[in-house]
Motif scaffolding. Sequence first.
Motif, PDB file in Angstrom:
ATOM      1  N   LEU A  50      77.512   2.314  17.287  1.00  0.00           N
ATOM      2  CA  LEU A  50      78.716   2.253  16.464  1.00  0.00           C
ATOM      3  C   LEU A  50      79.577   1.058  16.858  1.00  0.00           C
ATOM      4  N   VAL A  51      79.752   0.867  18.156  1.00  0.00           N
ATOM      5  CA  VAL A  51      80.553  -0.252  18.640  1.00  0.00           C
ATOM      6  C   VAL A  51      79.928  -1.577  18.203  1.00  0.00           C
ATOM      7  N   ALA A  52      78.615  -1.691  18.366  1.00  0.00           N
ATOM      8  CA  ALA A  52      77.936  -2.935  17.996  1.00  0.00           C
ATOM      9  C   ALA A  52      78.061  -3.221  16.505  1.00  0.00           C
ATOM     10  N   ARG A  53      77.941  -2.177  15.683  1.00  0.00           N
ATOM     11  CA  ARG A  53      78.007  -2.376  14.235  1.00  0.00           C
ATOM     12  C   ARG A  53      79.429  -2.724  13.784  1.00  0.00           C
ATOM     13  N   LEU A  54      80.423  -2.108  14.403  1.00  0.00           N
ATOM     14  CA  LEU A  54      81.806  -2.447  14.064  1.00  0.00           C
ATOM     15  C   LEU A  54      82.134  -3.878  14.482  1.00  0.00           C
ATOM     16  N   ALA A  55      81.616  -4.271  15.654  1.00  0.00           N
ATOM     17  CA  ALA A  55      81.818  -5.650  16.080  1.00  0.00           C
ATOM     18  C   ALA A  55      81.163  -6.617  15.117  1.00  0.00           C
ATOM     19  N   ARG A  56      79.991  -6.243  14.628  1.00  0.00           N
ATOM     20  CA  ARG A  56      79.306  -7.089  13.656  1.00  0.00           C
ATOM     21  C   ARG A  56      80.088  -7.156  12.351  1.00  0.00           C
ATOM     22  N   ALA A  57      80.736  -6.047  11.969  1.00  0.00           N
ATOM     23  CA  ALA A  57      81.555  -6.043  10.753  1.00  0.00           C
ATOM     24  C   ALA A  57      82.712  -7.028  10.890  1.00  0.00           C
ATOM     25  N   ALA A  58      83.337  -7.054  12.060  1.00  0.00           N
ATOM     26  CA  ALA A  58      84.421  -8.015  12.286  1.00  0.00           C
ATOM     27  C   ALA A  58      83.896  -9.438  12.222  1.00  0.00           C
ATOM     28  N   GLU A  59      82.683  -9.639  12.686  1.00  0.00           N
ATOM     29  CA  GLU A  59      82.091 -10.977  12.672  1.00  0.00           C
ATOM     30  C   GLU A  59      81.888 -11.471  11.239  1.00  0.00           C
ATOM     31  N   PHE A  60      81.565 -10.572  10.323  1.00  0.00           N
ATOM     32  CA  PHE A  60      81.402 -10.956   8.917  1.00  0.00           C
ATOM     33  C   PHE A  60      82.726 -11.444   8.323  1.00  0.00           C
ATOM     34  N   ASP A 102      84.969 -12.990  10.079  1.00  0.00           N
ATOM     35  CA  ASP A 102      85.358 -14.201  10.799  1.00  0.00           C
ATOM     36  C   ASP A 102      84.093 -14.999  11.114  1.00  0.00           C
ATOM     37  N   PRO A 103      83.592 -15.766  10.175  1.00  0.00           N
ATOM     38  CA  PRO A 103      82.306 -16.442  10.341  1.00  0.00           C
ATOM     39  C   PRO A 103      82.295 -17.456  11.477  1.00  0.00           C
ATOM     40  N   GLU A 104      83.468 -17.810  12.017  1.00  0.00           N
ATOM     41  CA  GLU A 104      83.492 -18.756  13.129  1.00  0.00           C
ATOM     42  C   GLU A 104      83.029 -18.123  14.430  1.00  0.00           C
ATOM     43  N   THR A 105      82.884 -16.806  14.440  1.00  0.00           N
ATOM     44  CA  THR A 105      82.603 -16.093  15.685  1.00  0.00           C
ATOM     45  C   THR A 105      81.282 -16.524  16.302  1.00  0.00           C
ATOM     46  N   GLY A 106      80.210 -16.612  15.495  1.00  0.00           N
ATOM     47  CA  GLY A 106      78.903 -17.009  16.010  1.00  0.00           C
ATOM     48  C   GLY A 106      78.465 -16.142  17.160  1.00  0.00           C
ATOM     49  N   MET A 107      78.079 -16.766  18.262  1.00  0.00           N
ATOM     50  CA  MET A 107      77.620 -16.043  19.445  1.00  0.00           C
ATOM     51  C   MET A 107      78.766 -15.726  20.403  1.00  0.00           C
ATOM     52  N   HIS A 108      79.996 -15.882  19.914  1.00  0.00           N
ATOM     53  CA  HIS A 108      81.162 -15.672  20.771  1.00  0.00           C
ATOM     54  C   HIS A 108      81.142 -14.299  21.429  1.00  0.00           C
ATOM     55  N   ILE A 109      80.873 -13.271  20.640  1.00  0.00           N
ATOM     56  CA  ILE A 109      80.944 -11.922  21.212  1.00  0.00           C
ATOM     57  C   ILE A 109      79.847 -11.701  22.244  1.00  0.00           C
ATOM     58  N   GLU A 110      78.695 -12.337  22.069  1.00  0.00           N
ATOM     59  CA  GLU A 110      77.625 -12.197  23.061  1.00  0.00           C
ATOM     60  C   GLU A 110      78.046 -12.837  24.387  1.00  0.00           C
ATOM     61  N   ARG A 111      78.586 -14.035  24.297  1.00  0.00           N
ATOM     62  CA  ARG A 111      78.965 -14.745  25.516  1.00  0.00           C
ATOM     63  C   ARG A 111      80.131 -14.064  26.223  1.00  0.00           C
ATOM     64  N   MET A 112      81.175 -13.729  25.457  1.00  0.00           N
ATOM     65  CA  MET A 112      82.345 -13.156  26.121  1.00  0.00           C
ATOM     66  C   MET A 112      82.034 -11.778  26.714  1.00  0.00           C
ATOM     67  N   ALA A 113      81.102 -11.042  26.107  1.00  0.00           N
ATOM     68  CA  ALA A 113      80.679  -9.774  26.710  1.00  0.00           C
ATOM     69  C   ALA A 113      79.977 -10.025  28.039  1.00  0.00           C
ATOM     70  N   SER A 114      79.163 -11.070  28.080  1.00  0.00           N
ATOM     71  CA  SER A 114      78.472 -11.412  29.330  1.00  0.00           C
ATOM     72  C   SER A 114      79.460 -11.892  30.387  1.00  0.00           C
ATOM     73  N   TYR A 115      80.429 -12.715  29.993  1.00  0.00           N
ATOM     74  CA  TYR A 115      81.456 -13.155  30.944  1.00  0.00           C
ATOM     75  C   TYR A 115      82.255 -11.950  31.459  1.00  0.00           C
ATOM     76  N   THR A 116      82.523 -11.020  30.565  1.00  0.00           N
ATOM     77  CA  THR A 116      83.248  -9.801  30.960  1.00  0.00           C
ATOM     78  C   THR A 116      82.486  -9.051  32.035  1.00  0.00           C
ATOM     79  N   ARG A 117      81.180  -8.907  31.843  1.00  0.00           N
ATOM     80  CA  ARG A 117      80.357  -8.206  32.832  1.00  0.00           C
ATOM     81  C   ARG A 117      80.376  -8.936  34.186  1.00  0.00           C
ATOM     82  N   LEU A 118      80.278 -10.266  34.145  1.00  0.00           N
ATOM     83  CA  LEU A 118      80.282 -11.043  35.386  1.00  0.00           C
ATOM     84  C   LEU A 118      81.584 -10.860  36.152  1.00  0.00           C
ATOM     85  N   ILE A 119      82.702 -10.928  35.434  1.00  0.00           N
ATOM     86  CA  ILE A 119      84.005 -10.778  36.085  1.00  0.00           C
ATOM     87  C   ILE A 119      84.152  -9.379  36.671  1.00  0.00           C
TER      88      ILE A 119
END
Length: 350
Positions: free
Chosen positions: A153-163, A165-182
């Motif tokens: 559900l979370v992934a699909r809602l995030a994807r809905a937001a991405e639609f 905001d087409p500038e998002t691209g791989m932003h959510i993938e990267r920032m999720a990974s940075y979040t995990r690292l921090i």
Amino acid sequence: MQVVIVDDDSSTLFITSAVIRRIDDADPVGFSNPGEALDWLERNTPDLILIDQVMPDLDGMGMLKRIRGQRHLADVPVVMITADTSVKLRVAALESGCTDFLTKPIVVPELLARAQNLLRLRLGQRMMTDHTAMLRSRVEEATAQLRQQAQELVARLARAAEFRDPETGMHIERMASYTRLIAARLGLDPEECDRLAQAAPMHDIGKIGIPDAILLKAGKLSPSELQVMRQHTVIGHAVLRGSDHPLIHLAAEIALGHHEKFDGSGYPNGVRGTDIPLSCRIVSVADVFDALTTARPYKRPWTLEEARSFIAQHSGTHFDPACVDALFQSWDDVIAVHRAHPDPDDVEVV
């Protein structure tokens, strides 16, 4: 069902074994030496143990204590066979974990009845244990399924937001990974790190409620437009709040607070310092860092070093210093994430 019999008297051992064989599905395992019996019991779990009290080297009380000292034998019924009918012995045996007694000389009908009763109780105990294990397994399966559904559900809602905001691209993938690292560098346990990485992509879900004229505007927003844009934090929180699921609850927290600043100058509530939830402080660093290194119609992508310099410059004002330090301490991994998730047509800039 296995019945262990320990008696140094060979005739008593023979008779007791013969009686046990008269019980359906009961198999006697006889020992005349207590040490050999204990060696066998270390590797096996019988359903009933019969031990003689008076034996050389190790008596019944000593053996009983050794048996109860082993976890896998803790619930196995133990019957002590003894000619000593004193209350002192029986109380001591009961306190040490003895289940029942048989008095010597053995009366065959009594031995048969007591063994049958104890084996029936043991069978019921095993069935209850198996049933409990089955129920536990089903609960674990249902919990895992609910967790998976929430993650989807979370992934699909995030994807809905991405639609939106087409500038998002791989932003959510990267920032999720940075979040995990921090989060990992701050010492959060792996489960918390996973949950944060799964919830982080929901940070901008509120953009689904922002008008296209503002959301998709290529130029700089006017003060009034900026005020509308900032409402995406409140909208996102309204979409997600009220859930009892930990992942959705965390996503709601992040959606509301990821634009708060450490010095209190952020929005929507102007919270400062450690009053800002840790999840929001972590996502704030991850989100801004990746936004800086991502191309937009109104700006070029910053190099990683330029973005690092900006984050360092605003540590303690915009960002929690601990979260900034955690990002920098994982710098090799940050570079790896940046390279592993490029936006389409990106030219690598380091």
